[in-house]
Design a protein around this motif. Sequence first.
Motif, PDB file in Angstrom:
ATOM      1  N   GLN A 198       5.394   2.862 -11.888  1.00  0.00           N
ATOM      2  CA  GLN A 198       4.845   3.917 -11.042  1.00  0.00           C
ATOM      3  C   GLN A 198       4.871   3.573  -9.560  1.00  0.00           C
ATOM      4  O   GLN A 198       5.193   4.419  -8.739  1.00  0.00           O
ATOM      5  CB  GLN A 198       3.418   4.263 -11.491  1.00  0.00           C
ATOM      6  CG  GLN A 198       3.351   4.909 -12.857  1.00  0.00           C
ATOM      7  CD  GLN A 198       4.195   6.161 -12.953  1.00  0.00           C
ATOM      8  OE1 GLN A 198       4.139   7.035 -12.101  1.00  0.00           O
ATOM      9  NE2 GLN A 198       5.005   6.239 -14.000  1.00  0.00           N
ATOM     10  N   TRP A 199       4.546   2.333  -9.200  1.00  0.00           N
ATOM     11  CA  TRP A 199       4.487   2.036  -7.766  1.00  0.00           C
ATOM     12  C   TRP A 199       5.867   2.185  -7.122  1.00  0.00           C
ATOM     13  O   TRP A 199       5.968   2.683  -6.003  1.00  0.00           O
ATOM     14  CB  TRP A 199       3.861   0.674  -7.495  1.00  0.00           C
ATOM     15  CG  TRP A 199       4.748  -0.518  -7.624  1.00  0.00           C
ATOM     16  CD1 TRP A 199       4.870  -1.316  -8.715  1.00  0.00           C
ATOM     17  CD2 TRP A 199       5.639  -1.040  -6.633  1.00  0.00           C
ATOM     18  NE1 TRP A 199       5.782  -2.316  -8.456  1.00  0.00           N
ATOM     19  CE2 TRP A 199       6.258  -2.168  -7.189  1.00  0.00           C
ATOM     20  CE3 TRP A 199       5.972  -0.672  -5.331  1.00  0.00           C
ATOM     21  CZ2 TRP A 199       7.196  -2.929  -6.488  1.00  0.00           C
ATOM     22  CZ3 TRP A 199       6.901  -1.426  -4.635  1.00  0.00           C
ATOM     23  CH2 TRP A 199       7.497  -2.539  -5.209  1.00  0.00           C
ATOM     24  N   VAL A 200       6.924   1.808  -7.838  1.00  0.00           N
ATOM     25  CA  VAL A 200       8.281   1.948  -7.294  1.00  0.00           C
ATOM     26  C   VAL A 200       8.627   3.434  -7.158  1.00  0.00           C
ATOM     27  O   VAL A 200       9.155   3.859  -6.129  1.00  0.00           O
ATOM     28  CB  VAL A 200       9.313   1.210  -8.167  1.00  0.00           C
ATOM     29  CG1 VAL A 200      10.731   1.510  -7.709  1.00  0.00           C
ATOM     30  CG2 VAL A 200       9.051  -0.293  -8.146  1.00  0.00           C
ATOM     31  N   LYS A 201       8.323   4.214  -8.168  1.00  0.00           N
ATOM     32  CA  LYS A 201       8.588   5.664  -8.106  1.00  0.00           C
ATOM     33  C   LYS A 201       7.837   6.307  -6.944  1.00  0.00           C
ATOM     34  O   LYS A 201       8.371   7.177  -6.252  1.00  0.00           O
ATOM     35  CB  LYS A 201       8.202   6.324  -9.420  1.00  0.00           C
ATOM     36  CG  LYS A 201       9.090   5.924 -10.574  1.00  0.00           C
ATOM     37  CD  LYS A 201       8.604   6.548 -11.867  1.00  0.00           C
ATOM     38  CE  LYS A 201       9.458   6.113 -13.048  1.00  0.00           C
ATOM     39  NZ  LYS A 201       8.995   6.704 -14.310  1.00  0.00           N
ATOM     40  N   ASN A 202       6.593   5.878  -6.728  1.00  0.00           N
ATOM     41  CA  ASN A 202       5.796   6.432  -5.629  1.00  0.00           C
ATOM     42  C   ASN A 202       6.381   6.073  -4.269  1.00  0.00           C
ATOM     43  O   ASN A 202       6.474   6.919  -3.375  1.00  0.00           O
ATOM     44  CB  ASN A 202       4.346   5.939  -5.726  1.00  0.00           C
ATOM     45  CG  ASN A 202       3.599   6.572  -6.874  1.00  0.00           C
ATOM     46  OD1 ASN A 202       3.855   7.704  -7.254  1.00  0.00           O
ATOM     47  ND2 ASN A 202       2.671   5.826  -7.451  1.00  0.00           N
ATOM     48  N   VAL A 203       6.786   4.824  -4.096  1.00  0.00           N
ATOM     49  CA  VAL A 203       7.361   4.388  -2.822  1.00  0.00           C
ATOM     50  C   VAL A 203       8.691   5.091  -2.566  1.00  0.00           C
ATOM     51  O   VAL A 203       8.962   5.550  -1.452  1.00  0.00           O
ATOM     52  CB  VAL A 203       7.511   2.853  -2.784  1.00  0.00           C
ATOM     53  CG1 VAL A 203       8.362   2.410  -1.606  1.00  0.00           C
ATOM     54  CG2 VAL A 203       6.134   2.194  -2.743  1.00  0.00           C
ATOM     55  N   LEU A 204       9.521   5.218  -3.592  1.00  0.00           N
ATOM     56  CA  LEU A 204      10.796   5.926  -3.423  1.00  0.00           C
ATOM     57  C   LEU A 204      10.570   7.378  -3.040  1.00  0.00           C
ATOM     58  O   LEU A 204      11.275   7.917  -2.181  1.00  0.00           O
ATOM     59  CB  LEU A 204      11.631   5.825  -4.697  1.00  0.00           C
ATOM     60  CG  LEU A 204      12.210   4.446  -5.024  1.00  0.00           C
ATOM     61  CD1 LEU A 204      12.819   4.440  -6.413  1.00  0.00           C
ATOM     62  CD2 LEU A 204      13.226   4.027  -3.973  1.00  0.00           C
ATOM     63  N   ALA A 205       9.596   8.028  -3.677  1.00  0.00           N
ATOM     64  CA  ALA A 205       9.317   9.438  -3.383  1.00  0.00           C
ATOM     65  C   ALA A 205       8.791   9.612  -1.956  1.00  0.00           C
ATOM     66  O   ALA A 205       9.183  10.548  -1.257  1.00  0.00           O
ATOM     67  CB  ALA A 205       8.308   9.992  -4.385  1.00  0.00           C
ATOM     68  N   ARG A 237       0.859  -1.196   0.000  1.00  0.00           N
ATOM     69  CA  ARG A 237       0.000   0.000   0.000  1.00  0.00           C
ATOM     70  C   ARG A 237       0.884   1.231   0.000  1.00  0.00           C
ATOM     71  O   ARG A 237       1.857   1.300   0.760  1.00  0.00           O
ATOM     72  CB  ARG A 237      -0.898   0.028   1.236  1.00  0.00           C
ATOM     73  CG  ARG A 237      -1.821  -1.133   1.320  1.00  0.00           C
ATOM     74  CD  ARG A 237      -2.897  -1.003   2.375  1.00  0.00           C
ATOM     75  NE  ARG A 237      -2.463  -0.552   3.674  1.00  0.00           N
ATOM     76  CZ  ARG A 237      -3.139  -0.756   4.801  1.00  0.00           C
ATOM     77  NH1 ARG A 237      -4.270  -1.419   4.785  1.00  0.00           N
ATOM     78  NH2 ARG A 237      -2.686  -0.302   5.949  1.00  0.00           N
ATOM     79  N   TYR A 238       0.522   2.193  -0.837  1.00  0.00           N
ATOM     80  CA  TYR A 238       1.321   3.411  -0.965  1.00  0.00           C
ATOM     81  C   TYR A 238       0.431   4.521  -1.513  1.00  0.00           C
ATOM     82  O   TYR A 238      -0.701   4.279  -1.919  1.00  0.00           O
ATOM     83  CB  TYR A 238       2.516   3.169  -1.895  1.00  0.00           C
ATOM     84  CG  TYR A 238       2.101   2.659  -3.253  1.00  0.00           C
ATOM     85  CD1 TYR A 238       1.883   3.531  -4.318  1.00  0.00           C
ATOM     86  CD2 TYR A 238       1.886   1.300  -3.467  1.00  0.00           C
ATOM     87  CE1 TYR A 238       1.460   3.051  -5.546  1.00  0.00           C
ATOM     88  CE2 TYR A 238       1.473   0.827  -4.691  1.00  0.00           C
ATOM     89  CZ  TYR A 238       1.262   1.704  -5.728  1.00  0.00           C
ATOM     90  OH  TYR A 238       0.833   1.237  -6.941  1.00  0.00           O
ATOM     91  N   ARG A 239       0.963   5.742  -1.536  1.00  0.00           N
ATOM     92  CA  ARG A 239       0.233   6.906  -2.075  1.00  0.00           C
ATOM     93  C   ARG A 239       0.909   7.399  -3.333  1.00  0.00           C
ATOM     94  O   ARG A 239       2.135   7.366  -3.456  1.00  0.00           O
ATOM     95  CB  ARG A 239       0.215   8.033  -1.050  1.00  0.00           C
ATOM     96  CG  ARG A 239      -0.592   7.668   0.168  1.00  0.00           C
ATOM     97  CD  ARG A 239      -1.467   8.836   0.591  1.00  0.00           C
ATOM     98  NE  ARG A 239      -2.420   8.388   1.580  1.00  0.00           N
ATOM     99  CZ  ARG A 239      -3.717   8.226   1.324  1.00  0.00           C
ATOM    100  NH1 ARG A 239      -4.200   8.471   0.143  1.00  0.00           N
ATOM    101  NH2 ARG A 239      -4.531   7.832   2.275  1.00  0.00           N
TER     102      ARG A 239
END
Length: 124
Positions: free
Chosen positions: A64-71, A30-32
Amino acid sequence: MRFLRPFTTHVFNPFSRLFVRWLPGFGVIRYRGRRTGNAYRTPMNAFRRGDAWVFALTYGSDVQWVKNVLAAGEAELERGRGVIRLADPELFVDPSRRLMPFWIRPFLTLMRVTEFLRMRTVDG
């Protein structure tokens, strides 16, 4: 494997979110969204290694999910009935796939997966 991504994203993921958190070696992360702030849930292979969880990036790190979690620097992992807070995402490349369980390595080799994301478990 990238050719499967549209099917996985739009057909398999919504269905699998209903049960995948109960399967060994899987969970729902789960992430934003980094731009929208929307909440997302993505089924993933997840393996505990000490005080961290390691995710095999079957579609690579440019999703996208990896970019979101990293951010965000954080996420949550749904496993069984519980939710595990995660922080400090770290991308790494490992052609030997040494942090993966022995039984999964042949599949990752066949799929040419060498990128992984490791996140530390947050106490509390």
